[in-house]
Design an enzyme around this catalytic site. Structure first.
Site, PDB file in Angstrom:
ATOM      1  N   ASP A 150       0.749  -1.304  -0.062  1.00 37.48           N
ATOM      2  CA  ASP A 150       0.059  -0.112   0.085  1.00 37.48           C
ATOM      3  C   ASP A 150       0.780   1.322  -0.118  1.00 37.48           C
ATOM      4  OD1 ASP A 150      -1.956   1.985   0.761  1.00 37.48           O
ATOM      5  OD2 ASP A 150      -3.326   0.359   1.056  1.00 37.48           O
ATOM      6  N   ASP A 168       3.966   2.483  -4.521  1.00 39.06           N
ATOM      7  CA  ASP A 168       2.868   3.080  -5.261  1.00 39.06           C
ATOM      8  C   ASP A 168       2.785   1.984  -6.295  1.00 39.06           C
ATOM      9  OD1 ASP A 168       1.472   4.201  -7.202  1.00 39.06           O
ATOM     10  OD2 ASP A 168       2.527   6.373  -6.814  1.00 39.06           O
ATOM     11  N   SER A 199     -17.415  -2.663  -7.708  1.00 39.15           N
ATOM     12  CA  SER A 199     -18.225  -1.786  -6.858  1.00 39.15           C
ATOM     13  C   SER A 199     -19.813  -1.795  -7.546  1.00 39.15           C
ATOM     14  CB  SER A 199     -17.785  -0.378  -6.850  1.00 39.15           C
ATOM     15  OG  SER A 199     -18.787   0.505  -6.327  1.00 39.15           O
ATOM     16  N   CYS A 256     -20.981   0.649  -7.948  1.00 38.09           N
ATOM     17  CA  CYS A 256     -21.157   1.892  -8.441  1.00 38.09           C
ATOM     18  C   CYS A 256     -21.222   1.654 -10.077  1.00 38.09           C
ATOM     19  CB  CYS A 256     -20.026   2.897  -8.199  1.00 38.09           C
ATOM     20  SG  CYS A 256     -20.268   3.513  -6.591  1.00 38.09           S
ATOM     21  N   TYR A 291     -15.612   6.820 -11.507  1.00 40.04           N
ATOM     22  CA  TYR A 291     -15.224   5.651 -10.530  1.00 40.04           C
ATOM     23  C   TYR A 291     -15.977   4.496 -10.932  1.00 40.04           C
ATOM     24  CZ  TYR A 291     -14.935   2.851  -6.238  1.00 40.04           C
ATOM     25  OH  TYR A 291     -15.017   1.899  -5.272  1.00 40.04           O
ATOM     26  N   LYS A 330     -17.494   7.483   4.246  1.00 41.68           N
ATOM     27  CA  LYS A 330     -18.657   7.229   3.641  1.00 41.68           C
ATOM     28  C   LYS A 330     -19.767   7.360   4.445  1.00 41.68           C
ATOM     29  CE  LYS A 330     -16.857   4.224   0.105  1.00 41.68           C
ATOM     30  NZ  LYS A 330     -17.065   2.755  -0.072  1.00 41.68           N
ATOM     31  N   LYS A 385     -20.803  12.433  13.332  1.00 41.36           N
ATOM     32  CA  LYS A 385     -21.679  13.475  13.761  1.00 41.36           C
ATOM     33  C   LYS A 385     -22.508  13.248  14.852  1.00 41.36           C
ATOM     34  CE  LYS A 385     -21.834  15.112   8.629  1.00 41.36           C
ATOM     35  NZ  LYS A 385     -22.760  15.378   7.670  1.00 41.36           N
ATOM     36  N   GLN A 396     -32.935   9.215   0.071  1.00 44.44           N
ATOM     37  CA  GLN A 396     -32.133   8.451  -0.867  1.00 44.44           C
ATOM     38  C   GLN A 396     -31.795   6.727  -0.058  1.00 44.44           C
ATOM     39  OE1 GLN A 396     -30.699  11.175   0.097  1.00 44.44           O
ATOM     40  NE2 GLN A 396     -28.784  11.090   0.315  1.00 44.44           N
ATOM     41  N   ARG A 438     -30.055   3.363   0.603  1.00 43.61           N
ATOM     42  CA  ARG A 438     -28.806   2.249   0.293  1.00 43.61           C
ATOM     43  C   ARG A 438     -29.182   0.994   1.217  1.00 43.61           C
ATOM     44  NH1 ARG A 438     -28.343   5.815  -2.961  1.00 43.61           N
ATOM     45  NH2 ARG A 438     -26.637   6.683  -3.606  1.00 43.61           N
TER      46      ARG A 438
HETATM   47  P1  NAD Z   1      -9.460   2.331   1.043  1.00 43.85           P
HETATM   48  O1  NAD Z   1      -9.410   3.482   0.358  1.00 43.85           O
HETATM   49  O2  NAD Z   1      -9.300   2.247   2.805  1.00 43.85           O
HETATM   50  O3  NAD Z   1      -8.421   1.110   0.554  1.00 43.85           O
HETATM   51  C1  NAD Z   1      -7.677   1.411  -0.729  1.00 43.85           C
HETATM   52  C2  NAD Z   1      -6.344   1.524  -0.484  1.00 43.85           C
HETATM   53  O4  NAD Z   1      -5.592   1.333  -1.723  1.00 43.85           O
HETATM   54  C3  NAD Z   1      -5.754   2.548   0.409  1.00 43.85           C
HETATM   55  O5  NAD Z   1      -5.220   2.139   1.663  1.00 43.85           O
HETATM   56  C4  NAD Z   1      -4.748   3.392  -0.715  1.00 43.85           C
HETATM   57  O6  NAD Z   1      -3.699   3.992  -0.069  1.00 43.85           O
HETATM   58  C5  NAD Z   1      -4.488   2.144  -1.563  1.00 43.85           C
HETATM   59  N1  NAD Z   1      -3.844   2.820  -2.768  1.00 43.85           N
HETATM   60  C6  NAD Z   1      -4.418   3.774  -3.493  1.00 43.85           C
HETATM   61  N2  NAD Z   1      -3.533   4.109  -4.591  1.00 43.85           N
HETATM   62  C7  NAD Z   1      -2.584   3.309  -4.294  1.00 43.85           C
HETATM   63  C8  NAD Z   1      -1.325   3.072  -5.037  1.00 43.85           C
HETATM   64  N3  NAD Z   1      -1.232   3.760  -6.277  1.00 43.85           N
HETATM   65  N4  NAD Z   1      -0.497   2.184  -4.827  1.00 43.85           N
HETATM   66  C9  NAD Z   1      -0.885   1.277  -3.623  1.00 43.85           C
HETATM   67  N5  NAD Z   1      -1.911   1.624  -2.923  1.00 43.85           N
HETATM   68  C10 NAD Z   1      -2.772   2.284  -3.158  1.00 43.85           C
HETATM   69  O7  NAD Z   1     -10.840   1.379   0.464  1.00 43.85           O
HETATM   70  P2  NAD Z   1     -11.534   0.174   0.947  1.00 43.85           P
HETATM   71  O8  NAD Z   1     -12.684   0.621   1.401  1.00 43.85           O
HETATM   72  O9  NAD Z   1     -10.661  -0.576   1.852  1.00 43.85           O
HETATM   73  O10 NAD Z   1     -11.754  -0.436  -0.498  1.00 43.85           O
HETATM   74  C11 NAD Z   1     -11.090  -1.338  -0.918  1.00 43.85           C
HETATM   75  C12 NAD Z   1     -11.500  -1.759  -2.383  1.00 43.85           C
HETATM   76  O11 NAD Z   1     -12.911  -2.061  -2.514  1.00 43.85           O
HETATM   77  C13 NAD Z   1     -11.374  -0.647  -3.318  1.00 43.85           C
HETATM   78  O12 NAD Z   1     -10.977  -1.171  -4.672  1.00 43.85           O
HETATM   79  C14 NAD Z   1     -12.732  -0.180  -3.355  1.00 43.85           C
HETATM   80  O13 NAD Z   1     -13.033   0.678  -4.754  1.00 43.85           O
HETATM   81  C15 NAD Z   1     -13.577  -1.431  -3.365  1.00 43.85           C
HETATM   82  N6  NAD Z   1     -14.793  -1.090  -2.842  1.00 43.85           N
HETATM   83  C16 NAD Z   1     -15.095  -0.444  -1.541  1.00 43.85           C
HETATM   84  C17 NAD Z   1     -16.429  -0.439  -1.165  1.00 43.85           C
HETATM   85  C18 NAD Z   1     -16.669   0.197   0.334  1.00 43.85           C
HETATM   86  O14 NAD Z   1     -17.702   0.445   0.573  1.00 43.85           O
HETATM   87  N7  NAD Z   1     -15.676   0.236   1.114  1.00 43.85           N
HETATM   88  C19 NAD Z   1     -17.405  -0.546  -2.023  1.00 43.85           C
HETATM   89  C20 NAD Z   1     -17.364  -0.870  -3.166  1.00 43.85           C
HETATM   90  C21 NAD Z   1     -15.837  -1.376  -3.901  1.00 43.85           C
END
Ligand code: NAD
Length: 323
Positions: free
Chosen positions: A34, A52, A120, A122, A151, A194, A202, A220, A222
């Site tokens: 990460d 990265d 997602s 989304c 997204y 979220k 809050k 809305q 969810r």
């Molecule tokens: P999060 O943002 O907490 O975790 C994502 C992680 O990816 C972060 O820690 C971030 O630092 C890391 N990251 C981003 N860019 C990076 C890079 N260039 N190199 C290395 N690491 C990088 O999000 P989350 O809630 O834990 O979600 C995890 C996954 O699940 C994501 O792909 C998200 O799109 C998907 N998702 C989550 C939800 C939700 O409700 N949490 C819903 C739908 C999909």
């Protein structure tokens, strides 16, 4: 017998850090990658690379062996305040697509068979989510595609990317569409949080009788899935014969106003709502769990209130710690 090896990309994030903990409990040797370490607790990973994943050399370093299971959760993401304002569109598309292109390719070239990809809700077309009481999020309704955010478009592209590697290179990648995952140790302030976390914060900061600000009219709808259930669905899908895409979410739909009422009750406070303009996304969204039940014989079972109790307790503690 030596332990199986798992790689968790996005292991410093909310779901990734919980997943690392779970895989360790299951006996895996785990590497996490990460941009950052988990914010709220020490990582349980045996090895953690801070790097990265947009950069090829970081991917080469991370994917230096044939892992048994790879979980690709790294993404540039956030709540409605991040995704729907439009200000981050280019970054979201570029950063996440770059990560996914790198990971699919490196895993294929290392002869890794199984990558789990977190897509997602989304991705679902906005036109099926205009009625808050009857959103359609059945997997097959994804096309003709019309996600309401960049997204969502990037997620749709990357779903197709991972599944095309199955068809052309014999991989067995798995794709799930997560629906609003929440729980302790998730982002709770700063703009990327979220709705459940924002509302818990809050309410925790409010006194009984106060009003809290809610984006939009609060009507809305969810559904929200507790993180432990998300991991159960994730690991079951990874080890099943079904590639997806499949919803991993809850079917217990609530309005945002209703969510506030549940949290207020948990907190034991009387909370009024002050509705203000803000990014809200589609009018209605709910998971449709028929396919996951058919393919995996499983569906999540915990109530929203049970998950919110644990989440509120954690967020209230953070609020107190931060003065
Ligand atoms: P999060 O943002 O907490 O975790 C994502 C992680 O990816 C972060 O820690 C971030 O630092 C890391 N990251 C981003 N860019 C990076 C890079 N260039 N190199 C290395 N690491 C990088 O999000 P989350 O809630 O834990 O979600 C995890 C996954 O699940 C994501 O792909 C998200 O799109 C998907 N998702 C989550 C939800 C939700 O409700 N949490 C819903 C739908 C999909």
């Amino acid at each position: 017998m030596s332990a199986k090896h798992a790689l968790v990309l996005g292991a410093g994030g909310f779901i990734g850090s919980h997943l690392v903990r779970r895989l360790k409990r299951e006996g895996f040797w785990v590497r996490g990658v990460d941009l950052k370490f988990p914010e709220y607790s020490e990582t349980d990973a045996d090895d953690f690379i801070v790097g990265d994943l947009r950069r090829a050399e970081v991917c080469d370093l991370a994917i230096d062996r044939r892992f048994d299971e790879v979980f690709q959760l790294a993404a540039d993401m956030g709540g409605a305040g991040y995704i729907f304002t439009g200000e981050h569109d280019a970054a979201i598309m570029h950063n996440s697509a770059m990560i996914n292109l790198n990971i699919a390719d490196r895993c294929h070239r290392r002869n890794i068979r199984s990558v789990f990809y977190s897509s997602s809700a989304c991705i679902y077309p906005a036109y099926n989510q205009e009625d808050p009481d009857n959103p359609n999020c059945a997997e097959a309704s994804a096309y003709p595609a019309a996600p309401d955010s960049e997204y969502g478009w990037e997620k749709l592209f990357s779903e197709r990317l991972f599944l095309s590697y199955n068809r052309n290179y014999g991989m067995r990648n798995r794709v799930a569409r997560y629906h609003n995952i929440f729980g302790p140790e998730g982002t709770w302030m700063g703009g990327k949080e979220k709705a459940p976390a924002a509302i818990c914060r809050k309410v925790a900061m409010a006194s009984s009788g106060d009003a809290i600000e809610i984006w939009g009219d609060g009507k809305q709808t969810r559904s929200f899935l507790y993180v432990d259930e998300c991991l159960e669905g994730t690991t079951r899908l990874m080890r099943s014969a079904f590639e997806g895409p499949v919803n991993i979410g809850s079917e217990e739909m609530v309005t945002i106003n209703g969510l506030v009422d549940i949290v207020a009750e948990i907190a034991g406070k009387r909370i009024d709502k002050h509705h203000i303009p803000g990014p809200t996304g589609v009018r209605g969204r709910n998971s449709d769990n028929r396919l996951i039940e058919e393919k995996l014989g499983w569906r999540p079972s915990q109530t929203l209130t049970a998950g919110l109790e644990r989440t509120y307790e954690w967020i209230e503690r953070q609020v107190r710690k931060n003065g």
